[in-house]
Motif scaffolding. Structure first.
Motif, PDB file in Angstrom:
ATOM      1  N   ILE A 167       0.826  -1.209   0.000  1.00  0.00           N
ATOM      2  CA  ILE A 167       0.000   0.000   0.000  1.00  0.00           C
ATOM      3  C   ILE A 167       0.856   1.253   0.000  1.00  0.00           C
ATOM      4  O   ILE A 167       0.429   2.319  -0.464  1.00  0.00           O
ATOM      5  N   LEU A 168       2.110   1.143   0.461  1.00  0.00           N
ATOM      6  CA  LEU A 168       2.994   2.299   0.518  1.00  0.00           C
ATOM      7  C   LEU A 168       4.055   2.275  -0.581  1.00  0.00           C
ATOM      8  O   LEU A 168       5.139   2.842  -0.437  1.00  0.00           O
ATOM      9  N   SER A 169       3.743   1.625  -1.679  1.00  0.00           N
ATOM     10  CA  SER A 169       4.710   1.556  -2.779  1.00  0.00           C
ATOM     11  C   SER A 169       4.911   2.901  -3.472  1.00  0.00           C
ATOM     12  O   SER A 169       5.926   3.112  -4.137  1.00  0.00           O
ATOM     13  N   ASP A 170       3.960   3.827  -3.315  1.00  0.00           N
ATOM     14  CA  ASP A 170       4.032   5.157  -3.929  1.00  0.00           C
ATOM     15  C   ASP A 170       4.892   6.073  -3.047  1.00  0.00           C
ATOM     16  O   ASP A 170       4.550   6.335  -1.889  1.00  0.00           O
ATOM     17  N   LYS A 171       5.969   6.574  -3.589  1.00  0.00           N
ATOM     18  CA  LYS A 171       6.869   7.450  -2.842  1.00  0.00           C
ATOM     19  C   LYS A 171       6.146   8.677  -2.297  1.00  0.00           C
ATOM     20  O   LYS A 171       6.345   9.076  -1.135  1.00  0.00           O
TER      21      LYS A 171
ATOM     22  N   LEU B 148      -2.406  14.092   0.356  1.00  0.00           N
ATOM     23  CA  LEU B 148      -3.239  12.897   0.218  1.00  0.00           C
ATOM     24  C   LEU B 148      -4.420  13.167  -0.699  1.00  0.00           C
ATOM     25  O   LEU B 148      -4.807  12.318  -1.515  1.00  0.00           O
ATOM     26  N   ASP B 149      -5.005  14.350  -0.570  1.00  0.00           N
ATOM     27  CA  ASP B 149      -6.100  14.735  -1.473  1.00  0.00           C
ATOM     28  C   ASP B 149      -5.624  14.707  -2.925  1.00  0.00           C
ATOM     29  O   ASP B 149      -6.302  14.165  -3.815  1.00  0.00           O
ATOM     30  N   ALA B 150      -4.456  15.287  -3.143  1.00  0.00           N
ATOM     31  CA  ALA B 150      -3.915  15.362  -4.507  1.00  0.00           C
ATOM     32  C   ALA B 150      -3.612  13.991  -5.080  1.00  0.00           C
ATOM     33  O   ALA B 150      -3.669  13.798  -6.305  1.00  0.00           O
ATOM     34  N   LEU B 151      -3.320  13.034  -4.205  1.00  0.00           N
ATOM     35  CA  LEU B 151      -3.034  11.676  -4.656  1.00  0.00           C
ATOM     36  C   LEU B 151      -4.292  10.848  -4.859  1.00  0.00           C
ATOM     37  O   LEU B 151      -4.217   9.677  -5.248  1.00  0.00           O
TER      38      LEU B 151
ATOM     39  N   LYS C  56     -10.585   1.316  -2.009  1.00  0.00           N
ATOM     40  CA  LYS C  56      -9.638   0.759  -1.040  1.00  0.00           C
ATOM     41  C   LYS C  56      -9.408   1.753   0.087  1.00  0.00           C
ATOM     42  O   LYS C  56      -9.187   2.946  -0.158  1.00  0.00           O
ATOM     43  N   THR C  57      -9.458   1.277   1.313  1.00  0.00           N
ATOM     44  CA  THR C  57      -9.229   2.125   2.480  1.00  0.00           C
ATOM     45  C   THR C  57      -7.733   2.306   2.711  1.00  0.00           C
ATOM     46  O   THR C  57      -6.949   1.365   2.575  1.00  0.00           O
ATOM     47  N   LEU C  58      -7.351   3.536   3.064  1.00  0.00           N
ATOM     48  CA  LEU C  58      -5.952   3.813   3.370  1.00  0.00           C
ATOM     49  C   LEU C  58      -5.668   3.324   4.795  1.00  0.00           C
ATOM     50  O   LEU C  58      -5.714   4.063   5.774  1.00  0.00           O
TER      51      LEU C  58
END
Length: 562
Positions: free
Chosen positions: A319-323, A383-386, A400-402
């Protein structure tokens, strides 16, 4: 410590760096109640230094560890932990011995000379003490160097190495003037060459992948030190060492050392109850107070090159693969709040650590952490921008829930407290943190080493070689080594290569700080705080306690006469 890669600890116990009998420092008998702030001066140890002639001869020193090591081969992936280093440092050769300031001298019991004999190409010549013998009677020889180089150079992935740093730069190992001289020639320059072959294992351990990976899983096997392996009691969870009668150096004062595996939460009470003689209490306020209030117990303190951190899992599919997501989450975590909560009353002026390579007290330290400065509003906007939209208390994206799984070991109050603070912080920005408490005995082997977490936290133990010992953690290679979060890129690898080859100290520091900035930009791990070295020891123990940046002289540990 003179080991060449960083070990890890669950929590309070730290420092594989050890101590010098003659190092400076007080007796450390501060039993005034409460918790005193640890000193912030590098290069000092607090070990109750005593001349060995004034000590009792014999006695059993009971040393608390978290677990019996799953592998006594420190160079193997599962063996690179502090509990193992505490044991093997009295059993195997090392080229250098480090003082409380982290300055090396040739370890004369093992070597008569170790020096850089050429810079182009780089050549290091190790002249072995002719008295140095393995416990099976064979001589320590150049062949032991050759076998270890071949096992650790990274060319054969069947060897499950925790790091190939430095060894991958070696071209060859040859016999010198006789079998007791090893001549090591490098393909690429390696500035931290003093870190290599520490510890040195007998050639049989490194002969094949199977021997390397499995031959030391139950005992240390053939050794060459002031102590030798005696027994393991799996029921009592102890490992016992006794003096080796064949040891050619100064004879140990102690009659035995028994390492007692206990949950961290139980260690300080075991000390109070006279069931053990030593435990590393680190930054636990409660343990510090308990130890200081106890009769016959001293808390010894020094500044250490060790730190707590949060490792993030950035492997593909996690889930944290995005830098960018990792960095956003980091901005939502109040590191200052964690440092204050965990260190208040334990360390002077608690503050966060800002550099993955250098800790405070080392040349080169500068705070490069501004990219993850605590800012909940900025974290929420990122987070909004992502595309992670807040719905009620949590955020979702594409159904999907963060939700982040934080894996921590049982019985470690420090990890639990950190996790609870992080959970509260992330709730504010709509990130759900689930705390998954797992058995401490398999925490590293079954979870951390294999990437079975989203985030996790433990302590990295510093070495006198902060740059080269960091490469296996922050570099990304075909094998995991110590990069448990599987994060990184070729630019970080290339910078490590340049820094490891740089012989100019100022240029090396500049490259190391470039590496650190790149690590922060990657959202690799969130550093929390540099840990004070607080060791609770029975007051009658001499030449042992908080070592600062130095090495243990196991032959001088002993009990004072009553």
């Amino acid at each position: 410590m003179s080991l060449n890669r960083r070990a890890w600890r669950l929590a309070a116990p730290l420092a594989v760096l050890a101590l010098l009998a003659g190092a400076c420092g007080s007796s450390g008998s501060n039993n005034s109640g409460g918790a005193a702030a640890a000193p912030q001066t590098a290069g000092q140890a607090d070990i109750n230094p005593q001349d060995v002639s004034s000590l009792q001869q014999g006695g059993n020193f009971r040393w608390a560890i978290n677990e019996i090591p799953p592998n006594f081969n420190y160079n193997e992936l599962d063996g690179t932990l502090s509990d193992n280093a505490d044991i093997i440092n009295s059993l195997y050769p090392r080229p250098f011995f480090f003082d409380a300031a982290g300055k090396p001298t040739v370890f004369a019991d093992y070597f008569t000379d170790v020096k850089l004999t050429s810079t182009d190409p780089q050549v290091v010549t190790y002249t072995i003490n002719p008295k140095a013998k393995w416990s099976d009677g064979s001589a320590v020889s150049w062949e032991d160097f050759d076998a270890q180089f071949k096992a650790l150079n990274g060319t054969n992935p069947a060897f499950q190495v925790s790091s190939s740093t430095g060894y991958s730069d070696i071209a060859k190992v040859e016999m010198g003037t006789n079998a007791q001289q090893a001549v090591v020639t490098f393909t690429n320059k390696f500035s931290d060459w003093q870190s290599l072959f520490s510890p040195l294992y007998p050639k049989a351990v490194n002969a094949t992948p199977d021997a390397f990976n499995t031959s030391l899983t139950t005992s240390p096997g053939v050794t060459a030190g002031p102590f030798k392996y005696d027994s393991t009691d799996q029921t009592a969870k102890t490992v016992t060492l006794k003096p080796d009668a064949a040891w050619w150096g100064d004879k140990p004062v102690l009659g035995s050392i028994t390492y007692v595996a206990l949950d961290q939460a139980a260690q300080v009470q075991a000390l109070v109850n006279n069931e053990i003689d030593y435990t590393n209490i680190g930054s636990s306020v409660n343990d510090n107070k308990t130890a200081r209030d106890a009769q016959g117990v001293s808390v010894r303190q020094a500044l250490a090159p060790d730190y707590r951190h949060l490792t993030f899992n950035g492997a593909a599919g996690s889930i944290l693969s995005d830098k960018d997501l990792r960095v956003a989450v980091m901005k939502g975590i109040n590191r200052d709040g964690i440092a204050q909560a965990l260190l208040n009353g334990i360390a002077q002026n608690p503050k966060t650590l800002g550099n993955h390579i250098y800790v405070e007290g080392l040349d080169g330290y500068q705070d490069n952490s501004s990219v993850v400065s605590y800012d909940p509003d900025a974290a929420s906007k990122a987070l909004d921008a992502l595309g992670w939209v807040k719905n009620g208390d949590t955020r979702t994206k594409d159904g999907k829930t963060l939700e982040i799984r934080d894996v921590i070991p049982t019985g470690v109050a420090t990890s639990a407290q950190e996790a609870q603070i992080v959970q509260q912080n992330l709730q504010v920005i709509g990130v759900k943190l689930t705390i998954d408490t797992v058995p401490s005995a398999g925490f590293f082997k079954d979870f951390v080493n294999v990437g079975n977490f989203d985030i996790t936290h433990f302590a990295w133990l510093g070495t006198p070689f902060p740059v080269s010992s960091s490469g296996s953690i922050y570099g990304k290679y075909a094998d995991v080594q110590q990069n448990y979060g599987r994060i990184g890129d070729t630019s970080i690898n290339d910078l490590f290569t340049q820094a490891n080859q740089e012989l100019d100290p100022a240029k090396k520091i500049d490259l190391a700080n470039q590496i650190d900035k790149a690590i922060w930009d990657e959202g690799f791990s969130l550093l929390l705080y540099q840990r004070p070295q607080n060791h609770a020891v029975r007051s009658t123990v001499a030449n042992f306690g908080s070592p600062g940046f130095g090495d243990v002289d196991y032959t001088k540990i002993g009990f004072t006469k009553s």
